[in-house]
Enzyme design. Structure first.
Site, PDB file in Angstrom:
ATOM      1  CG  ASP A  16      -1.852   1.223   1.248  1.00 16.55           C
ATOM      2  OD1 ASP A  16      -2.280   1.645   0.150  1.00 16.55           O
ATOM      3  OD2 ASP A  16      -2.139   1.765   2.317  1.00 16.55           O
ATOM      4  CE1 TYR A  48       2.752   5.851  -3.417  1.00  7.83           C
ATOM      5  CE2 TYR A  48       1.750   4.089  -4.678  1.00  7.83           C
ATOM      6  CZ  TYR A  48       2.822   4.588  -3.988  1.00  7.83           C
ATOM      7  OH  TYR A  48       3.966   3.838  -3.873  1.00  7.83           O
ATOM      8  N   GLY A  49      -2.957   9.268  -3.971  1.00  8.13           N
ATOM      9  CA  GLY A  49      -4.268   9.664  -4.484  1.00  8.13           C
ATOM     10  C   GLY A  49      -4.323  10.994  -5.200  1.00  8.13           C
ATOM     11  CB  THR A  81      -4.633   5.319  -5.390  1.00  5.04           C
ATOM     12  OG1 THR A  81      -5.582   5.931  -4.512  1.00  5.04           O
ATOM     13  CG2 THR A  81      -4.147   6.324  -6.397  1.00  5.04           C
ATOM     14  CD  GLU A 155      -1.591   8.585   6.630  1.00 12.22           C
ATOM     15  OE1 GLU A 155      -0.496   8.823   7.139  1.00 12.22           O
ATOM     16  OE2 GLU A 155      -1.920   7.467   6.194  1.00 12.22           O
ATOM     17  CB  THR A 190      -6.236   1.511   2.237  1.00 10.29           C
ATOM     18  OG1 THR A 190      -5.662   2.794   1.981  1.00 10.29           O
ATOM     19  CG2 THR A 190      -5.855   0.548   1.153  1.00 10.29           C
TER      20      THR A 190
HETATM   21  N1  DGL Z   1      -3.948   3.755  -0.227  1.00 12.34           N
HETATM   22  C1  DGL Z   1      -4.682   4.793  -0.922  1.00 12.34           C
HETATM   23  C2  DGL Z   1      -5.971   4.184  -1.501  1.00 12.34           C
HETATM   24  O1  DGL Z   1      -6.426   3.146  -1.071  1.00 12.34           O
HETATM   25  C3  DGL Z   1      -5.017   5.962  -0.024  1.00 12.34           C
HETATM   26  C4  DGL Z   1      -3.813   6.770   0.417  1.00 12.34           C
HETATM   27  C5  DGL Z   1      -3.131   7.501  -0.741  1.00 12.34           C
HETATM   28  O2  DGL Z   1      -3.731   8.429  -1.331  1.00 12.34           O
HETATM   29  O3  DGL Z   1      -1.991   7.143  -1.035  1.00 12.34           O
HETATM   30  O4  DGL Z   1      -6.530   4.770  -2.403  1.00 12.34           O
END
Ligand code: DGL
Length: 277
Positions: A16, A48-49, A81, A155, A190
């Site tokens: 993740d 990442y989003g 993501t 977070e 997540t």
């Molecule tokens: N792990 C990302 C998701 O499930 C959420 C956190 C992120 O934006 O990196 O989309």
């Protein structure tokens, strides 16, 4: 006589962008308690989003290769993501089976019996249209809502906080202006299982009680199916406790502290690694 290799445990690689994917590992551990696991949270490069497809793909492929180098037999991309933006790229780059979260989530939504599904997710996931494609493939109508403020609030540990309640009220009332009252709510990120009760309360306060689907359990079940098909049960026939390894690219102390809530059990050690920029 041909030598048979000694029995060993199957090792799951779970990836993740941060520690939110531990909600998926939690379900994997429940369903596959005898499998070893190695988890990587790319905390240095989270979120990442809000990033582009090219960047997300590069980060996700690098992270997946790291997990394969640690001996993972199979990868679970526990990041919505990364699944939405990069699953085909990861599958192409890896020689081991790769399971994402989106298809299992869409299949789980089918079981609720409603034809309309409202997906809450990051901006990148919504932009990819991956949930709409997966839900449409199951014969369901999809409504997607980007909720970029939720990940930073989770977070921050503000899972039960007036600011979280206010932000959820705004996002849900905007989403419910588009989606029908009877829609099922699918948690497409997540981090959202951690605020499931806040989301449920916010929907009720708006006069729209909703059934909520979390793709973590569905992903664990899809993983178990892939394991049965590719490996049978020979790899889990070793006695003793399964080994759990955790790696992060930054903030190992925060990972250990907040991640325990996502995983539902204490995390003994998180090792810091550097995957570059
Ligand atoms: N792990 C990302 C998701 O499930 C959420 C956190 C992120 O934006 O990196 O989309």
């Amino acid at each position: 006589m041909p030598q048979s290799s000694p029995p060993r445990r199957l090792k799951l690689g779970v990836f993740d962008s941060g520690f939110g994917g531990l909600t998926v590992l939690r379900e994997l551990v429940k369903l596959l308690p005898d499998a070893d696991s190695v988890y990587l949270g790319d905390t240095a490069r989270l979120p990442y989003g809000s990033k582009s497809q090219k960047t997300i793909s590069r980060y996700a492929v690098e992270s997946s290769k790291f997990l394969a180098d640690q001996g993972a037999d199979l990868l679970v991309i526990a990041c919505n993501t990364a699944t939405a933006m990069a699953l085909p790229d990861i599958q192409q780059a890896m020689a081991i089976p790769v399971v994402g979260v989106i298809e299992p989530g869409a299949k789980a939504a089918l079981s609720t019996g409603t034809g309309d599904v409202l997906v809450l997710a990051t901006s990148a996931t919504v932009q990819s249209g991956a949930y709409t494609a997966a839900l449409n493939a199951e014969g369901l109508r999809a409504y997607e809502k980007a909720c970029p403020l939720l990940v930073p609030l989770v977070e921050e540990g503000w899972t039960s906080h007036p600011v979280m309640d206010e932000v959820l009220k705004i996002y849900l009332s905007e989403a419910l202006a588009e989606a029908p009252d009877s829609a099922t709510l699918l948690l497409g990120c997540t981090h959202y299982p951690l605020i499931q009760s806040a989301i449920r309360d916010a929907a009720e306060r708006l006069g729209h009680p909703m059934e909520i689907i979390d793709s973590a359990r569905a992903t664990a079940m899809a993983t178990a199916e892939v394991i049965a098909a590719k490996f049978g049960d020979v790899h889990c026939q070793v006695s003793g406790e399964a080994k759990r390894e955790f790696y992060a690219t930054d903030s190992v102390e925060k990972f250990q502290r907040l991640g325990a809530g996502f995983l539902g059990q204490p995390i003994d050690e998180v090792r810091l690694i550097d995957l570059g920029g």
